[in-house]
Design an enzyme around this catalytic site. Sequence first.
Site, PDB file in Angstrom:
ATOM      1  N   ASP A  93       4.346  -0.235   7.554  1.00  0.00           N
ATOM      2  CA  ASP A  93       4.591  -1.124   8.690  1.00  0.00           C
ATOM      3  C   ASP A  93       6.072  -1.300   9.018  1.00  0.00           C
ATOM      4  O   ASP A  93       6.421  -1.603  10.157  1.00  0.00           O
ATOM      5  CB  ASP A  93       3.993  -2.516   8.426  1.00  0.00           C
ATOM      6  CG  ASP A  93       2.477  -2.523   8.497  1.00  0.00           C
ATOM      7  OD1 ASP A  93       1.876  -1.431   8.589  1.00  0.00           O
ATOM      8  OD2 ASP A  93       1.888  -3.620   8.460  1.00  0.00           O
ATOM      9  N   HIS A 151     -33.956   7.677  11.407  1.00  0.00           N
ATOM     10  CA  HIS A 151     -34.739   6.636  12.061  1.00  0.00           C
ATOM     11  C   HIS A 151     -35.367   5.706  11.033  1.00  0.00           C
ATOM     12  O   HIS A 151     -35.821   6.184   9.998  1.00  0.00           O
ATOM     13  CB  HIS A 151     -35.852   7.316  12.886  1.00  0.00           C
ATOM     14  CG  HIS A 151     -36.650   6.341  13.692  1.00  0.00           C
ATOM     15  ND1 HIS A 151     -36.131   5.707  14.810  1.00  0.00           N
ATOM     16  CD2 HIS A 151     -37.907   5.889  13.537  1.00  0.00           C
ATOM     17  CE1 HIS A 151     -37.063   4.912  15.313  1.00  0.00           C
ATOM     18  NE2 HIS A 151     -38.141   4.998  14.557  1.00  0.00           N
ATOM     19  N   SER A 180       0.817  -1.225   0.000  1.00  0.00           N
ATOM     20  CA  SER A 180       0.000   0.000   0.000  1.00  0.00           C
ATOM     21  C   SER A 180       0.849   1.273   0.000  1.00  0.00           C
ATOM     22  O   SER A 180       0.620   2.175  -0.800  1.00  0.00           O
ATOM     23  CB  SER A 180      -0.895   0.018   1.236  1.00  0.00           C
ATOM     24  OG  SER A 180      -1.663  -1.159   1.287  1.00  0.00           O
TER      25      SER A 180
END
Length: 452
Positions: free
Chosen positions: A303, A435, A14
């Site tokens: 990472d 709702h 990524s």
Amino acid sequence: MAFDYDLFVIGGGSGGVRAARIAAGEHGAKVALAEQDRMGGTCVIRGCVPKKLMVFASSFRDGLAEARAYGWDASAGGFDWPAFRSRLDAELDRLEAVYRSGLAAAGVTVFDARATVEDAHCVRLATGRSVTARHILIATGGRPFVPEAAARAGVLTSNDIFRLPALPRSVLIVGGGFIACEFACILNGMGVKVTQLYRGGQILRGFDNEARDHVAEHMRAAGIDLRTGCDVASVGTVEAGARVVATDGQEAVFGKVVYATGRVPNTEGLGLEAAGVKLGQRGEVVVDEWSQTAVPSIYAVGDVTDRINLTPVAIREGHAFADTVFGARPVKVDHGLVPTAVFTRPEFGTVGLTEEDARAAGPVEVYATTFRPMRSAFAGRPDRALMKLVVAADTRRVLGCHIVAPEAGEMIQLAAVAIGMGATKEDFDRTVAVHPVMAEELVTLRKPVRSA
Ligand code: NDP
């Protein structure tokens, strides 16, 4: 000195792919990228993407039961893992091709080979060729960590789950983090008998305690034998799988044993230290706020830097690096307020401070509710959703939001926008409810359940 490239990226995951595409496609840099495995990296090939598809696959067992409650004449056969896997493989092939064509369209040269760093401006490919670049970006990601004794016994990691030829009848999962909890729920949903051992007092250490308890309770109610305060004492191979003795003295045989005991940065053998790049205690590349290493021409994102190990963070770091170095537009990545979701069943979405951390920082009010979502209540299912806001007593700002509910990942993404803008509890209250949806509970929390 003339270099072969303006930028050489090591790692096609990524962070590396984003950096390469932006540097080449938007800023006109001459870029090359080396990947030793499949293009797309952990997220696309053996992480987020196949995991999420497995989450979907595993949800249909309960979905069918629900469908019957809603009047459908639906009956489940078994789950056909090989059929799912061949579709999964085809999807990953498609995504890998998308990544490759995106790089080609941006004009990035791709080398399908391992690359190591020779010096501040030189990279050596496994093919034997050396290439020079003005800048080098290390984006090699991480890999699963397995304690030595377990590794010797040949236990599996998350990497292996996607490639299993058949699903085992039973599995032991070791660990209590993201990956352990997600795979416990996935495999349980696919009909595998799941036992999970976690050495600590409660799974998902570091997250909001009330939410951790809520997730654990639902995992147990779904049939996962989750045992906390318990670890593996020994594991050995037998014909039917693995014989495991736990630290509480219990012994059992499992079809497979999966260790999800954390991940370590991929820096071994890359030649980084010899080139002058500093590594931290866990082997991570040490970088400053610009993702620059101790060697000014070498940067690192994702990472491998062990900051916040999430795909969207790696993408931001890669993009910011490309804008800063090639776009003459210095961008720092804000690592605060990163929303995230754990794809357990039910999902857990979270952003901001836990109740515990917020309390430690100052007086807070806690607004929380648990309720049976309309959809599952109708189907007679016992699950409850948790919605929680942690509010600063003085400024009234919402410091943290924690949701355990179906689609919590979708909900937390939007809550993160409001919280990032500094929304107060009164801003939430002023918002008219939609709702009937679950998220309306977030804007109708009237009284604090705790304050201190
Ligand atoms: P984590 O660090 O989240 O969890 C590791 C777990 O293993 C912890 O429970 C830890 O226990 C335990 N552990 C560590 N060492 C040992 C040991 N020697 N023996 C027994 N147990 C041990 O790592 P994961 O592998 O689950 O995930 C890695 C990272 O990947 C995450 O931090 C996250 O950033 C990312 N990720 C994100 C996902 C998402 O966004 N949905 C999904 C998957 C991964 P203890 O708590 O006691 O240290």
